[in-house]
Design a protein around this motif. Structure first.
Motif, mmCIF file in Angstrom:
data_model
loop_
_atom_site.group_PDB
_atom_site.id
_atom_site.type_symbol
_atom_site.label_atom_id
_atom_site.label_comp_id
_atom_site.label_asym_id
_atom_site.label_seq_id
_atom_site.Cartn_x
_atom_site.Cartn_y
_atom_site.Cartn_z
ATOM 1 N N TYR A 1 0.832 -1.207 0.000
ATOM 2 C CA TYR A 1 0.000 0.000 0.000
ATOM 3 C C TYR A 1 0.866 1.257 0.000
ATOM 4 C CZ TYR A 1 -2.967 3.728 1.862
ATOM 5 O OH TYR A 1 -3.601 4.916 2.061
ATOM 6 N N TYR A 2 1.862 1.286 0.865
ATOM 7 C CA TYR A 2 2.718 2.473 0.939
ATOM 8 C C TYR A 2 3.649 2.575 -0.270
ATOM 9 C CZ TYR A 2 1.119 3.610 5.617
ATOM 10 O OH TYR A 2 0.344 3.977 6.676
ATOM 11 N N ILE A 3 4.012 1.464 -0.876
ATOM 12 C CA ILE A 3 4.779 1.524 -2.131
ATOM 13 C C ILE A 3 3.930 2.172 -3.219
ATOM 14 C CG2 ILE A 3 5.742 0.111 -3.993
ATOM 15 C CD1 ILE A 3 6.712 -1.846 -1.829
ATOM 16 N N PHE A 4 2.639 1.815 -3.257
ATOM 17 C CA PHE A 4 1.726 2.451 -4.212
ATOM 18 C C PHE A 4 1.631 3.953 -3.947
ATOM 19 C CE2 PHE A 4 -2.668 3.997 -4.814
ATOM 20 C CZ PHE A 4 -2.715 3.972 -6.192
ATOM 21 N N ILE A 5 1.524 4.329 -2.679
ATOM 22 C CA ILE A 5 1.484 5.754 -2.322
ATOM 23 C C ILE A 5 2.759 6.443 -2.784
ATOM 24 C CG2 ILE A 5 1.449 7.395 -0.405
ATOM 25 C CD1 ILE A 5 -1.234 6.116 -0.775
ATOM 26 N N PHE A 6 3.896 5.828 -2.512
ATOM 27 C CA PHE A 6 5.193 6.420 -2.853
ATOM 28 C C PHE A 6 5.345 6.602 -4.362
ATOM 29 C CE2 PHE A 6 9.685 5.869 -3.994
ATOM 30 C CZ PHE A 6 10.251 6.906 -3.267
ATOM 31 N N LEU A 7 5.088 5.550 -5.134
ATOM 32 C CA LEU A 7 5.259 5.621 -6.585
ATOM 33 C C LEU A 7 4.264 6.590 -7.215
ATOM 34 C CD1 LEU A 7 5.879 1.856 -7.454
ATOM 35 C CD2 LEU A 7 7.568 3.692 -7.232
ATOM 36 N N SER A 8 3.024 6.569 -6.744
ATOM 37 C CA SER A 8 2.015 7.482 -7.290
ATOM 38 C C SER A 8 2.380 8.930 -7.018
ATOM 39 C CB SER A 8 0.637 7.166 -6.693
ATOM 40 O OG SER A 8 0.194 5.892 -7.068
ATOM 41 N N SER A 9 2.857 9.193 -5.811
ATOM 42 C CA SER A 9 3.213 10.564 -5.454
ATOM 43 C C SER A 9 4.425 11.052 -6.228
ATOM 44 C CB SER A 9 3.479 10.666 -3.953
ATOM 45 O OG SER A 9 3.905 11.964 -3.613
ATOM 46 N N VAL A 10 5.475 10.239 -6.267
ATOM 47 C CA VAL A 10 6.696 10.654 -6.968
ATOM 48 C C VAL A 10 6.411 10.890 -8.448
ATOM 49 C CG1 VAL A 10 8.989 9.907 -7.684
ATOM 50 C CG2 VAL A 10 8.259 9.567 -5.328
ATOM 51 N N THR A 11 5.680 9.964 -9.070
ATOM 52 C CA THR A 11 5.368 10.102 -10.494
ATOM 53 C C THR A 11 4.400 11.251 -10.743
ATOM 54 O OG1 THR A 11 5.651 7.711 -10.776
ATOM 55 C CG2 THR A 11 4.531 8.892 -12.530
ATOM 56 N N GLY A 12 3.287 11.252 -10.025
ATOM 57 C CA GLY A 12 2.249 12.255 -10.256
ATOM 58 C C GLY A 12 2.693 13.670 -9.949
ATOM 59 N N ASP A 13 3.337 13.876 -8.800
ATOM 60 C CA ASP A 13 3.760 15.225 -8.422
ATOM 61 C C ASP A 13 4.879 15.741 -9.318
ATOM 62 O OD1 ASP A 13 1.973 15.608 -6.252
ATOM 63 O OD2 ASP A 13 3.194 14.279 -5.028
ATOM 64 N N THR A 14 5.750 14.856 -9.784
ATOM 65 C CA THR A 14 6.787 15.276 -10.734
ATOM 66 C C THR A 14 6.161 15.730 -12.045
ATOM 67 O OG1 THR A 14 8.360 13.711 -9.753
ATOM 68 C CG2 THR A 14 8.876 14.571 -11.937
ATOM 69 N N ILE A 15 5.166 14.989 -12.510
ATOM 70 C CA ILE A 15 4.471 15.379 -13.747
ATOM 71 C C ILE A 15 3.764 16.721 -13.565
ATOM 72 C CG2 ILE A 15 2.562 14.771 -15.289
ATOM 73 C CD1 ILE A 15 3.299 11.843 -14.879
ATOM 74 N N ILE A 16 3.143 16.921 -12.398
ATOM 75 C CA ILE A 16 2.469 18.190 -12.133
ATOM 76 C C ILE A 16 3.450 19.356 -12.200
ATOM 77 C CG2 ILE A 16 1.337 19.556 -10.326
ATOM 78 C CD1 ILE A 16 -0.060 16.966 -9.437
ATOM 79 N N LEU A 17 4.618 19.191 -11.585
ATOM 80 C CA LEU A 17 5.614 20.267 -11.572
ATOM 81 C C LEU A 17 6.148 20.542 -12.982
ATOM 82 C CD1 LEU A 17 7.577 19.364 -8.318
ATOM 83 C CD2 LEU A 17 6.059 21.314 -8.668
#
Length: 343
Positions: A26-42
């Motif tokens: 679950y936390y790996i999913f949180i980590f990967l989603s955040s790193v990928t998604g927030d990087t794309i947003i920036l």
């Protein structure tokens, strides 16, 4: 575990490996989603200007993405390693202490940034003419003030609970003990200021924003740009869903003292990080410019899904054919009219 790292009661540890790995996934999913998604947003907002909202909102969105990235790196990742190893493995007491303080700094800052975004959107809808002159500087100053306010929590905890930091098996993360009455009272006060009140602010401000937006639509002849309003509302909804369980647990913790496995505490803690990953998915659905940017990049990387050039060509072809058909129809009608006139 390091010799100078103390732990709380080891009976709180998740002894069943399968359950512990489920939490880790679950936390790996949180980590990967955040790193990928927030990087794309920036990247999308800074380099490609793909989030076409008011400059204030875009600036706050960028700060929220940076904060979520930091949460993933300094809070979520250490928890993943601890769950997999079933112990603390990221260094000595000083590293444990540092990451504990960073976590108590980042979470309040992220919450207050959400409040700032919703508050700015309310002001923009209330005063659209004045808002045209508001630049990113106003948002930057506000975010800096929020960052300074976020220091209140870790600094206060360090003062009242200086040496009571240990690896907590309840959440598989370093945490303050809050064993003294003073430390416990300070913890509740900080929770009220940086958790309960912001949640109340988000709910009331969002309801107010929706009310004003509806009134504006009914009274004004101009169309309201609902895109930003809908985005803000969805951010607020997900925020309340993610923070709500922890608020309930925090202020009703006496009712859960008999929970032998800390299941309720772990679930309420885990829900908080839904707020860390949700923004990317919300923007992908509610912000049309960001959605088109993602589709363009996906089709560029995977031509089998249809290249962007082909899509543009097909749009132009359809537009041209439609215009040609309309012209031919007009000419045909004109010819028919002329024939009738001659007859």
């Amino acid at each position: 575990m390091e010799e100078n790292i103390t732990t709380n009661d080891a009976s709180y540890a998740i002894e069943e490996s399968r359950l512990r790995y489920i939490w880790a996934v679950y936390y790996i999913f949180i980590f990967l989603s955040s790193v990928t998604g927030d990087t794309i947003i920036l990247v999308a907002s800074i380099k490609f200007n793909a989030i076409r909202l008011h400059k204030l909102i875009v600036t706050v969105i960028q700060y929220i993405a940076c904060c979520d990235l930091a949460v993933s790196l300094f809070v979520v990742f250490p928890r993943i390693t601890s769950l997999i190893a079933n112990k603390w493995i990221l260094g000595n007491f000083h590293a444990c202490y540092f990451l504990c303080c960073v976590g108590y700094f980042l979470v309040p800052v992220g919450i207050l940034n959400i409040c700032l975004m919703i508050g700015f959107k309310l002001l923009i809808v209330k005063s659209p003419l004045r808002a045209k002159n508001w630049g990113p500087k106003r948002a930057i100053v506000s975010c800096v003030v929020i960052a300074l306010a976020g220091l209140v929590v870790p600094v206060t905890f360090v003062i009242v609970d200086t040496e009571d930091v240990a690896f907590d098996f309840k959440i598989y993360q370093c945490n303050f003990g809050f064993k003294t009455p003073l430390a416990n009272s300070v913890r509740k006060a900080c929770s009220l200021l940086f958790l309960a009140l912001p949640s109340f602010f988000v709910m009331t401000t969002t309801a107010w924003l929706l009310k004003i937006a509806r009134q504006f639509t009914r009274r004004s002849k101009k169309n309201l740009k609902w895109q930003g309003v809908i985005t803000t509302i969805w951010v607020a909804i997900v925020f309340c869903i993610s923070v709500g369980p922890y608020c309930i647990y925090h202020f009703k913790s006496s009712h859960f003292d008999k929970d032998p496995n800390s299941i309720v505490y772990r679930v309420s803690q885990g829900c908080i990080y839904l707020n860390t990953i949700s923004n990317f998915y919300i923007y992908s659905v509610t912000i049309s410019s960001f959605k088109h940017f993602l589709l363009f990049k996906i089709r560029t990387i995977f031509p089998c899904l249809g290249s962007p050039e082909e899509e543009e060509s097909s749009k132009r072809l359809n537009t041209t054919s439609t215009s040609a058909s309309a012209t031919a129809e007009v000419e045909l009608r004109g010819t028919g009219g002329a024939t009738n006139a001659k007859e």
